[in-house]
Design an enzyme around this catalytic site. Sequence first.
Site, short mmCIF file in Angstrom:
data_model
loop_
_atom_site.label_atom_id
_atom_site.label_comp_id
_atom_site.label_asym_id
_atom_site.label_seq_id
_atom_site.Cartn_x
_atom_site.Cartn_y
_atom_site.Cartn_z
N ASP A 246 0.88 -1.16 0.00
CA ASP A 246 0.00 0.00 0.00
C ASP A 246 0.92 1.22 0.00
O ASP A 246 2.13 1.10 0.26
CB ASP A 246 -0.96 0.00 1.20
C1 BGC Z 1 -4.99 3.36 0.03
C2 BGC Z 1 -5.01 2.43 -1.15
C3 BGC Z 1 -4.80 3.20 -2.42
C4 BGC Z 1 -3.49 3.95 -2.33
C5 BGC Z 1 -3.14 4.75 -3.57
C6 BGC Z 1 -3.77 4.27 0.02
O1 BGC Z 1 -3.95 5.29 0.95
O2 BGC Z 1 -5.04 2.62 1.23
O3 BGC Z 1 -6.25 1.75 -1.17
O4 BGC Z 1 -4.81 2.34 -3.52
O5 BGC Z 1 -3.56 4.84 -1.23
O6 BGC Z 1 -3.95 5.85 -3.69
#
Ligand code: BGC
Length: 718
Positions: A246
């Site tokens: 993530d």
């Molecule tokens: C989220 C993800 C997301 C990523 C990119 C993170 O804060 O948990 O679900 O894909 O950001 O935006």
Amino acid sequence: MPLGLLATGTLSGAATLDWAAATEKANAALAKLSQNDKVNIVTGVGWNKGPCVGNTAAIGSIQYPQLCLQDGPVGVRYGSSVNAFVPGIQAASTWDRALIRERGQFMAEEAKGCGVHVLLGPVAGPLGKIPQGGRNWEGFGADPYLQGIAMAETIEGMQNAGVQANAKHYLLNEQELNRETMSSNVADRTIHELYLWPFADAVHANAASVMCSYNKINGTWACENPRILNTLLKNELGFKGYVMTDWNAQHSTASSATAGLDMSMPGTDFNGGNIYWGSTLTQAVSSGQVPQSRLDDMVRRILAAWYLVGQDNSYPSINLRANVQGTHKTNIRATARDGIVLLKNEGNVLPLRKPSKLGLVGSAAVVNPQGINSCTDHGCNSGALGMGWGSGTAPYPYFSAPADAIRARAQTEGTQISLSASDNVGSVGSVVNGADAAIVFITSDSGEGYITVEGHAGDRNHLDPWHGGNELVRAVAAAHENVIVVVHSVGPVILEKILAEPNVKAIVWAGLPSQENGNALVDILYGDTTPSGKLPYTIAKSADDYGTSPSRGDDDFREGLFVDYRKFDRDGIEPRYEFGFGLSYTNFTYSNIFVDGRPTSGPATGNIIPGGRADLWEIVASVTVTITNSGGVKGAEVAQLYVGFPTSAGTPPKQLRGFGKLVLEPGAEDIITFDIRRRDLSIWDTAKQEWVVPSGTFRISVGASSRDIRQAGTLEVP
Ligand code: BGC
């Protein structure tokens, strides 16, 4: 194919994509790469350094493009001319495999049109064990079986359209509060039977990639947790794709590499610092801290996923400004509409029958006065609600609000509309005066923790309606004897105060219908379509009944297997509206249950294929039930199959293990078939570290909800 034909309990078909062929191509490409190329393939270029939320460098020698990874689970975030598909929770409320699959396909067609290689969804974590959890609406409801089927359908729909899916967030990220510091401490059996379950479906559907989550698991960061990544995902589930972090969820160089991480995203922290891979990884490989074979394996997995979905074959270049909407809004209208759940309909006040006047009340009746996309990542709750907030959103190309759609319909029938687009109780009386019915709109919202909306820092602070919804309904009910309450919500809301008003005759649980909010509602209010959605979570009488809420520190998951209806059933707590509940404008009768099959007890022993041991996916029993539309109008019924394990298994009293949806004309009947796989009858044996079918009598319950069981049988397992 018409819904009626597809709508059996059968599981999604085997995917046609071929990992062996893709891996062979990946090996050939790997042989041409320098060490620097390899490190560039596994390391993002850094935050805000490319066109997409995640980017890696192009590698000319193998015609590998600058890879674009873009949110998210409802379509292309930051696309200029895209559709905003309904959130996962609304898709799940339809219980309609064909619509869920088509939604995946259409989202992928838009992503591909924008040159996005990896669309960052679907979401199976959170599972939704905490009703206040800010991101529950991104996923498919509080049951692993329902999540699993929806994950598989979505991933197959996406990847058959040529886009890499990303199953996230792996694993045990159930709340927003402290998600980047807390540890989810969870027992092995609970992990397997609840939280890992839908990821097994995702892997079985050949998901190209998985995103490891921000939190720790049993004390070790998810993105450097060898048990979660190497042991469970790659060995036990036979996952052939790659694991990406993530965004900024990485905490180490060598530990994450050796634990099974394959791609660092976005490659830096949000200030451009903290680069764990890149040249640091190169050094870790030269010094022997990370084996060369591990780096090669990362690259092989990433390239194989790219070949798997055919992206080596004239893929569009990146252009988030492309108009890719096509006619995909048909899916949004259908999922928005068929995900609406009718909770109450006293005296059949619905459907509306050519009313002469309707009074509409509530700020959620109209489009956000500041503009449909005025709040970053939909981080506000102004006007009609279409989805929660955060990275899992997409901009609306247009927004059909309830008042607009009702007005349009009213014009065709000569109905007078009066409107108070405010939550102010003072203006209610004059608006509803003389109306045939008063319709009140209330909401509850949540989202990702980097945005706080009206004091809710991602997770909801409570399960009451926002903006004084209870008081608004009370005021309308004091002024009119025929009140219809429409709820747009990310998850359960406590409805007791509303139900205490005798003049509240109907409650329409309209969920999160995205841009088709108003049109979908009109379809149901006027009976153009009979409601057929069913709740993908329990609506309790009191928030305390769930037994879970966001933890301030670490979460020890003490409730174990007993989340949502599993807990209500065990503890004999009466829910207000149970998991799987939903009314219709017609009636369905269930008859002729037939249980067939002679599964054997004992552990699964098959080879490991994507998804785990092969025999876990074999159909070992079938249950058929005849459903008859015994009412007066055409409608669709979602029949659900629950399994009660032998007592020795120590499982919740009943667990969803099949569902199907049938469309039936009045008087018509059809047979629904539920296919039960070996895994559906298995429990995780922590001593053996295998899935085991216990011997004894399994109770098979088929019904219209988790508590409205219409047909029962047994399955003897010797
Ligand atoms: C989220 C993800 C997301 C990523 C990119 C993170 O804060 O948990 O679900 O894909 O950001 O935006």
